[in-house]
Design a protein around this motif. Structure first.
Motif, mmCIF file in Angstrom:
data_model
loop_
_atom_site.group_PDB
_atom_site.id
_atom_site.type_symbol
_atom_site.label_atom_id
_atom_site.label_comp_id
_atom_site.label_asym_id
_atom_site.label_seq_id
_atom_site.Cartn_x
_atom_site.Cartn_y
_atom_site.Cartn_z
ATOM 1 N N ALA A 238 0.830 -1.218 0.000
ATOM 2 C CA ALA A 238 0.000 0.000 0.000
ATOM 3 C C ALA A 238 0.861 1.264 0.000
ATOM 4 O O ALA A 238 0.324 2.377 -0.020
ATOM 5 C CB ALA A 238 -0.929 0.005 1.203
ATOM 6 N N GLY A 239 2.173 1.088 0.047
ATOM 7 C CA GLY A 239 3.082 2.233 -0.045
ATOM 8 C C GLY A 239 3.636 2.733 1.268
ATOM 9 O O GLY A 239 4.334 3.757 1.299
ATOM 10 N N ALA A 240 3.363 2.046 2.376
ATOM 11 C CA ALA A 240 3.842 2.517 3.683
ATOM 12 C C ALA A 240 5.369 2.492 3.756
ATOM 13 O O ALA A 240 6.010 1.543 3.281
ATOM 14 C CB ALA A 240 3.247 1.663 4.796
ATOM 15 N N VAL A 241 5.940 3.537 4.347
ATOM 16 C CA VAL A 241 7.395 3.599 4.530
ATOM 17 C C VAL A 241 7.776 3.755 6.005
ATOM 18 O O VAL A 241 8.944 3.588 6.367
ATOM 19 C CB VAL A 241 8.037 4.752 3.723
ATOM 20 N N GLY A 242 6.826 4.099 6.861
ATOM 21 C CA GLY A 242 7.162 4.303 8.265
ATOM 22 C C GLY A 242 5.926 4.459 9.120
ATOM 23 O O GLY A 242 4.791 4.443 8.619
ATOM 24 N N ASP A 243 6.164 4.599 10.432
ATOM 25 C CA ASP A 243 5.036 4.730 11.354
ATOM 26 C C ASP A 243 5.397 5.608 12.538
ATOM 27 O O ASP A 243 6.564 5.813 12.853
ATOM 28 C CB ASP A 243 4.599 3.355 11.863
ATOM 29 N N MET A 244 4.358 6.073 13.189
ATOM 30 C CA MET A 244 4.455 6.729 14.487
ATOM 31 C C MET A 244 3.402 6.050 15.360
ATOM 32 O O MET A 244 2.208 6.178 15.099
ATOM 33 C CB MET A 244 4.213 8.234 14.367
ATOM 34 N N GLY A 245 3.849 5.289 16.355
ATOM 35 C CA GLY A 245 2.920 4.577 17.219
ATOM 36 C C GLY A 245 2.087 3.552 16.490
ATOM 37 O O GLY A 245 0.892 3.391 16.777
ATOM 38 N N LEU A 246 2.707 2.841 15.525
ATOM 39 C CA LEU A 246 2.045 1.803 14.726
ATOM 40 C C LEU A 246 1.004 2.363 13.751
ATOM 41 O O LEU A 246 0.242 1.602 13.155
ATOM 42 C CB LEU A 246 1.396 0.726 15.613
ATOM 43 N N ARG A 247 0.972 3.677 13.570
ATOM 44 C CA ARG A 247 0.111 4.296 12.561
ATOM 45 C C ARG A 247 0.997 4.624 11.359
ATOM 46 O O ARG A 247 1.926 5.430 11.463
ATOM 47 C CB ARG A 247 -0.544 5.561 13.091
ATOM 48 N N PHE A 248 0.717 4.014 10.225
ATOM 49 C CA PHE A 248 1.627 4.053 9.085
ATOM 50 C C PHE A 248 1.259 5.134 8.073
ATOM 51 O O PHE A 248 0.112 5.564 7.972
ATOM 52 C CB PHE A 248 1.639 2.677 8.404
ATOM 53 N N PHE A 249 2.268 5.538 7.296
ATOM 54 C CA PHE A 249 2.096 6.559 6.264
ATOM 55 C C PHE A 249 3.022 6.250 5.093
ATOM 56 O O PHE A 249 4.019 5.530 5.235
ATOM 57 C CB PHE A 249 2.384 7.960 6.824
ATOM 58 N N ASP A 250 2.687 6.819 3.923
ATOM 59 C CA ASP A 250 3.491 6.576 2.731
ATOM 60 C C ASP A 250 4.514 7.683 2.526
ATOM 61 O O ASP A 250 4.667 8.572 3.378
ATOM 62 C CB ASP A 250 2.595 6.396 1.499
#
Length: 318
Positions: A238-250
């Motif tokens: 889905a394009g995720a590259v990282g997270d903050m508190g297990l909430r991911f973003f691309d």
């Protein structure tokens, strides 16, 4: 000839202010010129290149990197700490100490601090904090802190230690960060103690968070709050590259939703974005893409990182 007289007056005022260290009010009285005019002419003296202000950056500081990070990513503040080498331990030590200094000097009285769990970086931070100028009110755990008993003490230590040094009341989130099923999460969030902590997220004025790459850190992996390989593949696709508190973003900073969101007990990114000051503490080559994406997403207002990571971030395409 009026201009030359203006320039002479600017030079005279600049001499008194910058060299002889007189106050603007003292110069006003001495020259019988209003203080507002003194202030205006001092500004013009810089515009006319009569006064040049040069800052000699102390060794081990990186004002140019900090300014470029602020400018490029719209940060309120960027703090770049010197790591002697680009090793994980050197980076953690450097950014942990820098963040501790920031907290000690910028904590506001009765601050409500949100603190993420399962972060080796934040563990270094809280161990380095000593006697902030003013006390805080509460320290709230942002991600469920229960898990593998062998490492659970680290997550609890983060909150309790920060509360101790800031003279605040600790508010633990007594639940896993990641439940086994959505049904288990639904039951746990109705627990009155868990619900009480979740309801206090809206009160947070300063959040301290780590930034993770797609692959979990060793501490998170050991905690039992890690995603399955299938879930990580789903996020990667889905394009995720990282997270903050297990909430991911691309890569663009857009949040990536997946089935694992239904199992997380912790703050969500839209909630985090409402916190007045969000301090992200992260560094290292494997986290560069994630840090850059978090900044593009507007999830943080302040970044604390190391000089090696900062150089990689400003060298990356805009």
């Amino acid at each position: 000839m009026a201009r030359i007289h203006d320039l002479r007056l600017m030079g005279r005022i600049a001499q008194l202010y910058f060299v002889e260290k007189e106050t603007q009010s003292a110069i006003s009285r001495r020259l019988n010129i209003s203080q507002a005019t003194i202030s205006r002419l001092l500004k013009r003296a810089q515009e006319e290149d009569i006064v040049r202000i040069t800052i000699n950056a102390p060794r081990g500081t990186f004002p140019d990197l900090e300014e470029e990070l602020r400018r490029r990513f719209g940060l309120e503040e960027a703090i770049v700490a010197e790591a002697g080498e680009e090793s994980e331990d050197s980076i953690l030590t450097a950014i942990g100490a820098a963040t501790a200094h920031f907290i000690e000097n910028s904590l506001r009285e009765k601050e409500v601090i949100g603190l993420s769990s399962w972060s080796a970086t934040l563990l270094r931070v809280v161990d380095a904090v000593h006697s902030p100028r003013v006390p805080a009110a509460r320290v709230i755990q942002l991600l469920g802190g229960t898990g593998n008993p062998g490492v659970e003490k680290h997550a609890t230590h983060l909150t309790l230690r920060m509360a101790q040094v800031t003279e605040a009341v600790p508010q633990l989130l007594a639940a896993p960060g990641l439940t086994q099923t959505p049904e288990a999460r639904a039951v746990l969030v109705e627990d009155p103690f868990v619900r009480d902590t979740l309801d206090q997220f809206k009160d947070i004025t300063l959040a301290l968070v780590g930034i993770g790459a797609l692959e979990p850190s060793q501490m998170l992996a050991d905690s039992g709050n890690r995603l399955t390989p299938a879930e990580l593949r789903e996020l990667g696709e889905a394009g995720a590259v990282g997270d903050m508190g297990l909430r991911f973003f691309d890569r663009t900073g857009r949040q990536v939703r997946s089935s694992c969101d239904e199992r997380i007990i912790g703050i969500d990114l839209p909630e985090l974005a409402k916190v007045p000051r969000v301090v992200a503490v992260a560094g290292g080559p494997r986290k560069v893409d994630a840090i850059r994406a978090a900044m593009l997403g507007g999830f943080l207002s302040i970044l604390v990182t190391d000089n090696h990571t900062a150089a990689r971030l400003v060298a990356s395409p805009a």
